[in-house]
Motif scaffolding. Structure first.
Motif, PDB file in Angstrom:
ATOM      1  N   GLU A  63      66.884  45.175  36.926  1.00 59.80           N
ATOM      2  CA  GLU A  63      65.197  45.029  36.151  1.00 59.80           C
ATOM      3  C   GLU A  63      65.954  44.597  34.668  1.00 59.80           C
ATOM      4  OE1 GLU A  63      62.505  47.128  37.462  1.00 59.80           O
ATOM      5  OE2 GLU A  63      63.085  47.688  38.745  1.00 59.80           O
ATOM      6  N   ASN A  64      66.510  44.606  34.252  1.00 58.31           N
ATOM      7  CA  ASN A  64      67.716  44.698  32.936  1.00 58.31           C
ATOM      8  C   ASN A  64      66.196  45.543  32.365  1.00 58.31           C
ATOM      9  OD1 ASN A  64      69.448  42.373  32.785  1.00 58.31           O
ATOM     10  ND2 ASN A  64      67.437  40.807  33.247  1.00 58.31           N
ATOM     11  N   GLU A  65      66.156  46.809  32.374  1.00 51.31           N
ATOM     12  CA  GLU A  65      65.414  47.636  30.981  1.00 51.31           C
ATOM     13  C   GLU A  65      66.486  48.895  30.824  1.00 51.31           C
ATOM     14  OE1 GLU A  65      62.648  49.708  32.214  1.00 51.31           O
ATOM     15  OE2 GLU A  65      62.217  48.124  33.855  1.00 51.31           O
ATOM     16  N   HIS A  66      67.290  48.076  31.294  1.00 51.94           N
ATOM     17  CA  HIS A  66      68.946  48.757  30.790  1.00 51.94           C
ATOM     18  C   HIS A  66      70.132  48.386  31.075  1.00 51.94           C
ATOM     19  CE1 HIS A  66      71.491  52.117  28.942  1.00 51.94           C
ATOM     20  NE2 HIS A  66      72.433  51.759  29.930  1.00 51.94           N
ATOM     21  N   THR A  67      70.717  47.434  29.547  1.00 58.74           N
ATOM     22  CA  THR A  67      71.487  46.523  29.559  1.00 58.74           C
ATOM     23  C   THR A  67      73.138  46.924  28.984  1.00 58.74           C
ATOM     24  OG1 THR A  67      70.562  45.195  27.947  1.00 58.74           O
ATOM     25  CG2 THR A  67      69.918  45.090  30.181  1.00 58.74           C
ATOM     26  N   GLY A  68      72.386  48.120  28.240  1.00 59.59           N
ATOM     27  CA  GLY A  68      74.252  48.266  27.806  1.00 59.59           C
ATOM     28  C   GLY A  68      75.148  49.578  28.628  1.00 59.59           C
ATOM     29  N   PRO A  69      76.057  50.534  27.183  1.00 57.39           N
ATOM     30  CA  PRO A  69      76.737  51.091  27.687  1.00 57.39           C
ATOM     31  C   PRO A  69      76.254  52.758  29.278  1.00 57.39           C
ATOM     32  CG  PRO A  69      77.752  50.637  26.055  1.00 57.39           C
ATOM     33  CD  PRO A  69      76.365  50.637  26.412  1.00 57.39           C
ATOM     34  N   THR A  70      77.096  53.048  29.882  1.00 49.94           N
ATOM     35  CA  THR A  70      76.204  53.380  30.768  1.00 49.94           C
ATOM     36  C   THR A  70      76.321  55.768  30.377  1.00 49.94           C
ATOM     37  OG1 THR A  70      78.434  53.099  32.413  1.00 49.94           O
ATOM     38  CG2 THR A  70      75.644  52.582  32.404  1.00 49.94           C
ATOM     39  N   ALA A  71      77.850  55.470  29.617  1.00 50.78           N
ATOM     40  CA  ALA A  71      78.256  56.726  28.995  1.00 50.78           C
ATOM     41  C   ALA A  71      76.685  57.267  29.457  1.00 50.78           C
ATOM     42  CB  ALA A  71      79.029  56.525  27.926  1.00 50.78           C
ATOM     43  N   GLY A  72      77.030  59.099  29.064  1.00 53.55           N
ATOM     44  CA  GLY A  72      75.527  59.851  28.892  1.00 53.55           C
ATOM     45  C   GLY A  72      74.237  59.505  30.115  1.00 53.55           C
ATOM     46  N   ILE A  73      74.640  58.326  30.593  1.00 56.86           N
ATOM     47  CA  ILE A  73      72.976  58.217  31.413  1.00 56.86           C
ATOM     48  C   ILE A  73      73.511  59.052  33.418  1.00 56.86           C
ATOM     49  CG2 ILE A  73      72.901  56.468  30.215  1.00 56.86           C
ATOM     50  CD1 ILE A  73      73.129  54.657  32.653  1.00 56.86           C
ATOM     51  N   SER A  74      71.950  59.528  33.642  1.00 50.68           N
ATOM     52  CA  SER A  74      72.666  60.013  34.885  1.00 50.68           C
ATOM     53  C   SER A  74      73.268  60.603  35.004  1.00 50.68           C
ATOM     54  CB  SER A  74      72.795  58.596  36.183  1.00 50.68           C
ATOM     55  OG  SER A  74      71.872  57.827  36.506  1.00 50.68           O
ATOM     56  N   ARG A  75      73.483  61.919  35.126  1.00 50.24           N
ATOM     57  CA  ARG A  75      74.779  63.257  34.725  1.00 50.24           C
ATOM     58  C   ARG A  75      75.091  63.476  35.826  1.00 50.24           C
ATOM     59  NH1 ARG A  75      72.986  66.051  28.627  1.00 50.24           N
ATOM     60  NH2 ARG A  75      73.920  63.743  27.669  1.00 50.24           N
ATOM     61  N   GLY A  76      75.614  64.157  35.837  1.00 47.25           N
ATOM     62  CA  GLY A  76      75.507  64.956  37.512  1.00 47.25           C
ATOM     63  C   GLY A  76      76.392  63.599  38.883  1.00 47.25           C
ATOM     64  N   TYR A  77      76.183  62.404  38.087  1.00 44.50           N
ATOM     65  CA  TYR A  77      76.191  61.319  39.281  1.00 44.50           C
ATOM     66  C   TYR A  77      77.149  60.717  38.857  1.00 44.50           C
ATOM     67  CZ  TYR A  77      71.661  61.926  41.715  1.00 44.50           C
ATOM     68  OH  TYR A  77      70.178  62.608  41.731  1.00 44.50           O
ATOM     69  N   ILE A  78      77.878  59.768  40.113  1.00 45.10           N
ATOM     70  CA  ILE A  78      79.382  59.555  39.981  1.00 45.10           C
ATOM     71  C   ILE A  78      79.681  58.244  39.126  1.00 45.10           C
ATOM     72  CG2 ILE A  78      81.563  58.757  40.995  1.00 45.10           C
ATOM     73  CD1 ILE A  78      80.918  61.401  40.136  1.00 45.10           C
ATOM     74  N   GLN A  79      80.532  57.383  38.353  1.00 44.78           N
ATOM     75  CA  GLN A  79      80.236  56.668  37.845  1.00 44.78           C
ATOM     76  C   GLN A  79      81.335  54.843  38.298  1.00 44.78           C
ATOM     77  OE1 GLN A  79      78.689  55.413  33.597  1.00 44.78           O
ATOM     78  NE2 GLN A  79      77.330  57.006  33.716  1.00 44.78           N
ATOM     79  N   SER A  80      81.681  53.930  38.238  1.00 46.21           N
ATOM     80  CA  SER A  80      82.224  53.480  38.542  1.00 46.21           C
ATOM     81  C   SER A  80      82.821  52.092  38.332  1.00 46.21           C
ATOM     82  CB  SER A  80      82.474  53.644  40.411  1.00 46.21           C
ATOM     83  OG  SER A  80      80.999  51.830  40.320  1.00 46.21           O
ATOM     84  N   ASN A  81      83.824  52.225  38.512  1.00 44.24           N
ATOM     85  CA  ASN A  81      84.103  50.134  37.709  1.00 44.24           C
ATOM     86  C   ASN A  81      84.301  49.435  38.686  1.00 44.24           C
ATOM     87  OD1 ASN A  81      86.107  51.418  34.370  1.00 44.24           O
ATOM     88  ND2 ASN A  81      86.467  52.487  36.377  1.00 44.24           N
ATOM     89  N   MET A  82      83.958  48.168  38.701  1.00 40.76           N
ATOM     90  CA  MET A  82      84.402  47.096  39.862  1.00 40.76           C
ATOM     91  C   MET A  82      84.612  46.412  39.192  1.00 40.76           C
ATOM     92  SD  MET A  82      80.988  45.263  41.664  1.00 40.76           S
ATOM     93  CE  MET A  82      80.499  44.120  40.432  1.00 40.76           C
ATOM     94  N   ILE A  83      86.031  45.576  40.126  1.00 34.38           N
ATOM     95  CA  ILE A  83      86.229  44.057  40.397  1.00 34.38           C
ATOM     96  C   ILE A  83      86.030  44.046  41.674  1.00 34.38           C
ATOM     97  CG2 ILE A  83      88.947  42.983  40.232  1.00 34.38           C
ATOM     98  CD1 ILE A  83      88.205  44.672  37.314  1.00 34.38           C
ATOM     99  N   VAL A  84      86.012  42.369  41.737  1.00 26.58           N
ATOM    100  CA  VAL A  84      85.776  41.725  42.660  1.00 26.58           C
ATOM    101  C   VAL A  84      87.025  40.511  42.872  1.00 26.58           C
ATOM    102  CG1 VAL A  84      84.070  40.096  43.496  1.00 26.58           C
ATOM    103  CG2 VAL A  84      82.875  42.151  42.378  1.00 26.58           C
TER     104      VAL A  84
END
Length: 291
Positions: free
Chosen positions: A23-44
């Motif tokens: 929804e474009n409510e967060h368009t910045g880096p994801t460091a520090g958000i959703s603590r405790g949840y795994i984050q991933s890079n993506m290549i398509v």
């Protein structure tokens, strides 16, 4: 409550993060958000390169830890785990759209960057694309924060510093000539041992550091630590009294993206913008100790 208002909360979930990006409510880096949840890079990638890319990840598990891929060619809403022992684990048990759920994307055509930091890639995604998710070192930052060792960039609300190195990737198929990319966090010398211990438990999200200390800058072939190729410049706090900070370097999921660009692939390749990750439903406790 607007999704954006939940940012930074310990209760902010992987789904919340994906919806905020969508929804474009967060368009910045994801460091520090959703603590405790795994984050991933993506290549398509176009499907003809998929087997070689899997091999690249298999031969370079530290900078390119493959954790998931599209369930079927062309799928942007269903992914399957590639983590040994967690093949049946849901990565995203609630809604996912890989074309919109990352805050910012990069688009390459015939290995040339044609769009940078766009908010979705709907117009570029085709039925021939295969998506790969690569483990991200942001995933162990919750553990560092809980231990009282928060990374500098999280405290400052910035993007982690990332550097191109001269350390070669093991080649696979069309992927030749690539080198490691590393992320860097500053720590006191007295804390490096504890940092290594904590992050070493997260083997599928880059694990413990590759190198550390000021001498590591030259060993890794980094030209200027004050000028990262990606992310924000760090605040350097040296000192000879044992309390000064030294750089600590981890493998980084920008490595496979750089390998893709170096390989000179034909067609459209999509990826996350450095520092802007896909947040999964997978939790820290699901992957601790998994290699």
């Amino acid at each position: 409550m607007a999704i954006l208002k939940m940012l930074g909360s310990e209760l902010f979930t992987g789904l919340d993060a994906r919806l905020a990006a969508r929804e474009n409510e967060h368009t910045g880096p994801t460091a520090g958000i959703s603590r405790g949840y795994i984050q991933s890079n993506m290549i398509v990638l176009p499907s003809r390169y998929a087997n070689d890319f899997r091999a690249l990840c298999g031969r370079n598990p530290v900078p390119c830890p493959l954790i998931a891929e599209s369930t079927t060619t062309g799928s942007f809403s269903s992914i399957k785990s590639c983590i040994r022992g967690l093949e049946d684990k849901d990565m995203v048990s609630t809604g996912c759209d890989l074309r919109t759920d990352i805050p910012r994307y990069m688009v390459y055509k015939d290995s040339e960057l044609v769009a940078s930091h766009v908010t979705d890639v709907k117009d570029y995604w085709t039925d021939d694309h295969v998506a790969f998710l690569i483990g991200c070192s942001y995933s162990f930052e919750s553990e560092l924060i809980r231990a009282g060792l928060p990374p500098q960039h999280v405290l400052l609300g910035r993007n982690v510093a990332m550097y191109r190195t001269t350390v070669p990737l093991c080649p696979a198929g069309v992927f030749v000539g690539g080198t490691y990319v590393v992320s860097m966090r500053m720590y006191k010398v007295s804390d490096v041992g504890r940092v290594r211990e904590l992050t070493g438990r997260f083997g599928i999200t880059h694990g413990e550091p590759l190198d550390w200390g000021w001498d590591a800058v030259a060993r890794l072939g980094i030209g200027d630590i004050g000028e990262p190729e990606w992310g924000d410049a760090p605040v350097l706090r040296g000192g000879g009294d044992g309390e000064g900070e030294v750089p600590v370097f981890w493998g980084c999921g920008v490595s496979p993206l750089e390998a893709v660009v170096t390989a000179g692939l034909e067609g459209v390749v999509l990826g996350h913008a450095p520092g802007h990750m896909l947040v999964l439903d997978l939790r820290d406790e699901d992957i601790v100790g998994v290699l």
